[in-house]
Scaffold this active site. Sequence first.
Site, short mmCIF file in Angstrom:
data_model
loop_
_atom_site.label_atom_id
_atom_site.label_comp_id
_atom_site.label_asym_id
_atom_site.label_seq_id
_atom_site.Cartn_x
_atom_site.Cartn_y
_atom_site.Cartn_z
N GLY A 8 0.79 -1.15 -0.06
CA GLY A 8 -0.04 -0.01 0.23
C GLY A 8 0.81 1.44 0.04
O GLY A 8 0.63 2.19 0.56
N GLY A 11 -0.20 5.35 -0.85
CA GLY A 11 -0.84 6.27 -0.04
C GLY A 11 -0.24 7.17 0.76
O GLY A 11 1.03 7.34 0.81
N GLN A 12 -0.89 7.75 1.57
CA GLN A 12 -0.23 8.87 2.47
C GLN A 12 0.86 8.53 3.11
O GLN A 12 1.86 9.53 3.05
CB GLN A 12 -1.44 9.71 3.46
CG GLN A 12 -1.10 10.82 4.03
CD GLN A 12 -1.78 11.30 5.20
OE1 GLN A 12 -2.80 10.46 5.69
NE2 GLN A 12 -1.52 12.43 5.78
N ASP A 34 2.46 -1.46 -4.58
CA ASP A 34 0.96 -1.07 -4.52
C ASP A 34 -0.03 -1.85 -5.61
O ASP A 34 0.54 -2.47 -6.57
CB ASP A 34 0.99 0.50 -4.99
CG ASP A 34 -0.08 1.19 -4.29
OD1 ASP A 34 -0.04 1.76 -3.49
OD2 ASP A 34 -1.22 1.12 -4.98
N TYR A 142 -14.20 0.47 9.95
CA TYR A 142 -12.72 0.77 9.78
C TYR A 142 -12.18 0.39 11.38
O TYR A 142 -11.23 -0.42 11.68
CB TYR A 142 -12.42 2.30 9.59
CG TYR A 142 -11.19 2.60 9.71
CD1 TYR A 142 -10.14 2.24 8.70
CD2 TYR A 142 -10.66 3.72 10.78
CE1 TYR A 142 -8.84 2.69 8.82
CE2 TYR A 142 -9.44 4.18 10.71
CZ TYR A 142 -8.55 3.68 9.88
OH TYR A 142 -7.06 4.24 10.10
N LYS A 146 -9.82 -2.53 12.75
CA LYS A 146 -8.40 -1.93 13.41
C LYS A 146 -8.31 -2.91 14.77
O LYS A 146 -7.31 -3.14 15.36
CB LYS A 146 -8.42 -0.68 13.89
CG LYS A 146 -8.11 0.31 12.53
CD LYS A 146 -6.81 -0.17 11.90
CE LYS A 146 -6.18 0.55 10.66
NZ LYS A 146 -5.32 0.00 9.74
N ILE A 172 -2.86 11.77 10.55
CA ILE A 172 -1.66 12.37 10.30
C ILE A 172 -1.72 13.49 9.30
O ILE A 172 -2.26 13.27 7.95
CB ILE A 172 -0.84 11.15 9.66
CG1 ILE A 172 -0.94 10.07 10.51
CG2 ILE A 172 0.52 11.48 8.93
CD1 ILE A 172 -0.17 8.50 10.11
#
Length: 320
Positions: A8, A11-12, A34, A142, A146, A172
């Site tokens: 991934g 991503g950010q 990715d 989500y 988690k 973040i």
Amino acid sequence: MKRILVLGAGGQIGTELVPHLQKHYGYDNVIAADLKPEIVARLSKGARAVTLNALDIESYAKLLKNEKIDTIYNLVALLSATGEKNPQLAWSLNMGALLNSLNLALDNNCSVFTPSSIGAFGENTPHYKTPQDTVMRPNTIYGVCKVSGELLSDYYHTRFGVDTRSVRFPGIISNGALPGGGTTDYAVEVFYEVAKHGRYTCEVPKDTYMDMLYMPDALNAATQVMEADPYKLVHRNSFNVTSMSFTPEQLFTAIKKRVPSFTWDYKVDPVKAQISASWPDCLDDSCAREEWGWNPQWGLDEMIDDMLEACARKVANGEY
Ligand code: SER
């Protein structure tokens, strides 16, 4: 020397974690993976990059073996607001990538970092100075992923000895890649909109406190927890980390002190309002400080100055 796979990576977090890891462990020792070929094409300008679907366990296993990977940063996830639009996809992607990572880590003797989140907490969690060990009953898919991910990662550690470690990231703030689909995204978007249009419409209610971290601290958290002496770790999955907590109104007022022409308003998104109200106002991160020396460097004022400068530069260069 570590051999690291970042899943991934476009991503950010991944966009900035890859160069951070390269700096620490060497360019050749970091593979950026990715799902989307166009993202891999972008990543390949600054990294060894490959296209990989983390749910395709055979290709994933082959990559681990060929590259002799010993450390996995599993960043694959749909975030909180997007997850509510497609809960089934969020579960199968977030948990599928984690389960494959854990099983392959067991087979290949890898360490695994999978970020958890403030989203793992829920309405009946104490909201002020949220303790490390407390009630975790999230009401988003989500968050359900988690909490499940934290439990599963700890299970693989205690049952099979897989070296799993993690932090609970707050929002973040960064100026590399934009976040997508999160409830805390407003705290990033506003800086780009200030630079481009001088105004911003916020979807999170103005008085909602949420924890935040500036990206350089987030990157240090991800590498420091993985470098920590295992004998000092009482916890593993996952550590509270934070460096600031503010409301949208407080952030915008602080920006306006530097950019007097900035204006803003609110068009509250009911999903984001509900999600943000259920999350902590501020975390207690003393376990991370005690067990592996967590010591964030960026506070609100330094972060704002740096973000304003970086986003103005990006807009001037036509990058946004
Ligand atoms: N940034 C994430 C979100 O807002 C929280 O971990 O979904």
